[in-house]
Design a protein around this motif. Structure first.
Motif, PDB file in Angstrom:
ATOM      1  N   GLY A  16      -5.297  -0.785   1.267  1.00 40.03           N
ATOM      2  CA  GLY A  16      -6.276  -0.707   0.188  1.00 40.03           C
ATOM      3  C   GLY A  16      -5.747  -1.253  -1.121  1.00 40.03           C
ATOM      4  N   ALA A  17      -6.666  -1.742  -1.952  1.00 35.16           N
ATOM      5  CA  ALA A  17      -6.282  -2.425  -3.190  1.00 35.16           C
ATOM      6  C   ALA A  17      -5.534  -1.513  -4.153  1.00 35.16           C
ATOM      7  CB  ALA A  17      -7.523  -3.000  -3.869  1.00 35.16           C
ATOM      8  N   THR A  75      -1.895  -1.393  -2.947  1.00 29.53           N
ATOM      9  CA  THR A  75      -1.124  -2.593  -2.591  1.00 29.53           C
ATOM     10  C   THR A  75      -1.029  -3.669  -3.662  1.00 29.53           C
ATOM     11  OG1 THR A  75      -3.103  -3.600  -1.588  1.00 29.53           O
ATOM     12  CG2 THR A  75      -1.677  -2.279  -0.153  1.00 29.53           C
ATOM     13  N   MET A 102      -6.492  -6.874   2.241  1.00 30.96           N
ATOM     14  CA  MET A 102      -6.056  -5.712   1.464  1.00 30.96           C
ATOM     15  C   MET A 102      -6.403  -4.382   2.126  1.00 30.96           C
ATOM     16  SD  MET A 102      -8.673  -5.833  -1.785  1.00 30.96           S
ATOM     17  CE  MET A 102     -10.453  -5.674  -1.591  1.00 30.96           C
ATOM     18  N   ASN A 103      -7.567  -4.276   2.784  1.00 34.67           N
ATOM     19  CA  ASN A 103      -7.941  -2.998   3.392  1.00 34.67           C
ATOM     20  C   ASN A 103      -7.119  -2.674   4.632  1.00 34.67           C
ATOM     21  OD1 ASN A 103      -9.942  -2.377   1.491  1.00 34.67           O
ATOM     22  ND2 ASN A 103     -11.455  -3.637   2.553  1.00 34.67           N
ATOM     23  N   THR A 104      -6.600  -3.706   5.295  1.00 33.43           N
ATOM     24  CA  THR A 104      -5.765  -3.469   6.478  1.00 33.43           C
ATOM     25  C   THR A 104      -4.322  -3.172   6.099  1.00 33.43           C
ATOM     26  OG1 THR A 104      -5.235  -5.836   6.722  1.00 33.43           O
ATOM     27  CG2 THR A 104      -7.196  -5.021   7.856  1.00 33.43           C
TER      28      THR A 104
END
Length: 393
Positions: free
Chosen positions: A121-122, A125, A116-118
């Motif tokens: 971010g949550a 996304t 998620m961070n790549t």
């Protein structure tokens, strides 16, 4: 810059129609790899990035049409999902399809914290991933429907669409190559195919009844779907107010509207409305216009995270394969139906027959009905996935 709302809609429809015309009449091979829907999204993103749609007139037209047409699309899309027809699949075929949906869900949830961070971010996304999962259960219509239920970042939505396209293109090729190893798979899993031919015959008999739409079908269905959109928004807002009054404020107004129109569509599918000949054609028209509207609010800058989205997609598929093999060993599922169900999830009713007929031309109807089942439950699955992924926000 386009300053007139009507011109804005005209340009969107011209681009969509032009690409579909090129696909049908010129038969460029590129459309076998990248479908027109993706080109529509990218072209409109380019125009948005260039500032073509950044005017008050475009914004007003977008606000007036997007949700109204989206709810109409959901209703029409679900009119073909008559659960009485789906009974012809039989319990075993439905179990295989749901097994694919479950393993894709597990892969989506397990891999999300890793990637998620790549991907942005949550907070940015999670809704787009939930929309992707709705698409991987049902189809593009279900993915667009999630836009009505969640506030999806336009760039993340575009990246999810890119993931969907790339993974689907590779996946269908791999499933066709897997036809050669079917005997080995079936031997290892001790697969039971004894009732397959009977199910195929019943499914194909159902598909042979399709009629050509008349102008009356089109006019009635357009009017009905637009009125349903109005009613659903009023009813959904009332339901939301009622739920908030008793302390159930975790359900937003948009979610209530989406659930209401979804249930209404599934109920109406079991009435004579589900037999109207223009249902599939009108749902496609709505889908292309809605996707065009969504793309017109996104910029190419947001696609920089797309490569990691695609890696995320293949990670999900890897988990899906491993778990489906385990389930096939336990329940003795054959590779033909596992592959058909997998593509019915990821590609929808238009794609599943491709793999099914690679095994036996008589299995085309099974693939279509599996895709219809996915469209029927895709919205519910997407909403559930969204509720789970919000835990990571």
């Amino acid at each position: 810059m386009i300053t007139n709302g009507f011109t804005y809609i005209a340009v969107l429809m011209f681009i969509a129609g032009g690409l579909l015309f090129l696909e049908k009449n010129l038969k460029w091979k590129i459309f076998n790899i990248v479908p027109p829907l993706v080109f529509i999204y990218v072209i409109n993103m380019i125009l948005c990035t260039a500032g073509v749609f950044n005017s008050d007139g475009c914004s007003a037209a977008y606000s007036a049409l997007k949700n109204n047409l989206l709810y109409a699309m959901i209703f029409v899309m679900l009119l073909r999902c008559d659960f009485r027809k789906l009974a012809k699949l039989g319990g075993r075929m439905i179990a295989i399809f749901l097994g694919c949906s479950l393993t894709l869900a597990i892969g989506t949830i397990v891999a999300y914290p890793i990637f998620m961070n790549t991907m942005g971010g949550a907070e940015k996304t999670w809704a787009a991933v939930a929309a992707l999962y709705a698409s991987w259960v049902g189809g593009s219509g279900n993915m667009a429907a999630m836009e009505a239920a969640f506030t999806i970042d336009p760039g993340a939505y575009g990246a999810a669409l890119a993931l969907d396209t790339v993974c689907y293109s590779v996946w269908i090729a791999l499933l066709l190559l897997a036809v050669k190893i079917a005997p080995k798979w079936n031997k290892v899993c001790k697969a039971d195919t004894s009732k397959l031919d009977a199910v195929a015959e019943a499914a194909n008999a159902e598909l042979s009844e399709k009629k050509l739409p008349t102008s009356g079908d089109w006019i009635f269905l357009i009017g009905l779907s637009l009125m349903v959109s109005v009613i659903s928004q009023v009813a959904g807002a009332a339901i939301n107010n009622g739920l908030c009054a008793i302390g159930l404020d975790m359900f937003g107004s948009a979610t209530c509207i989406t659930l209401f129109v979804t249930v209404l569509g599934l109920v109406c599918a079991m009435t004579p409305l589900g037999k109207l000949a223009a249902v599939e054609e009108l749902s496609t028209v709505y889908l292309y216009l809605v996707v065009s509207l969504l793309a017109s609010r996104a910029t190419l800058v947001d696609l920089v995270a797309a490569p990691m989205w695609i890696v995320y997609g293949f990670f999900i598929l890897a988990i899906h394969v491993v778990l489906m093999f385990v389930l096939s060993k336990i329940f003795k599922w054959d590779l033909c139906m596992v592959s058909t169900a997998s593509l019915a999830n990821i590609g929808g009713s238009a794609s599943a027959p491709i793999v099914a007929t690679a095994y036996n031309p008589n299995f085309a109807g099974i693939g279509v009905l599996m895709g219809v089942l996915g469209a029927a439950i895709g919205n519910f699955c997407g909403l559930a996935m969204g509720a789970i992924l919000q835990i990571f926000v």
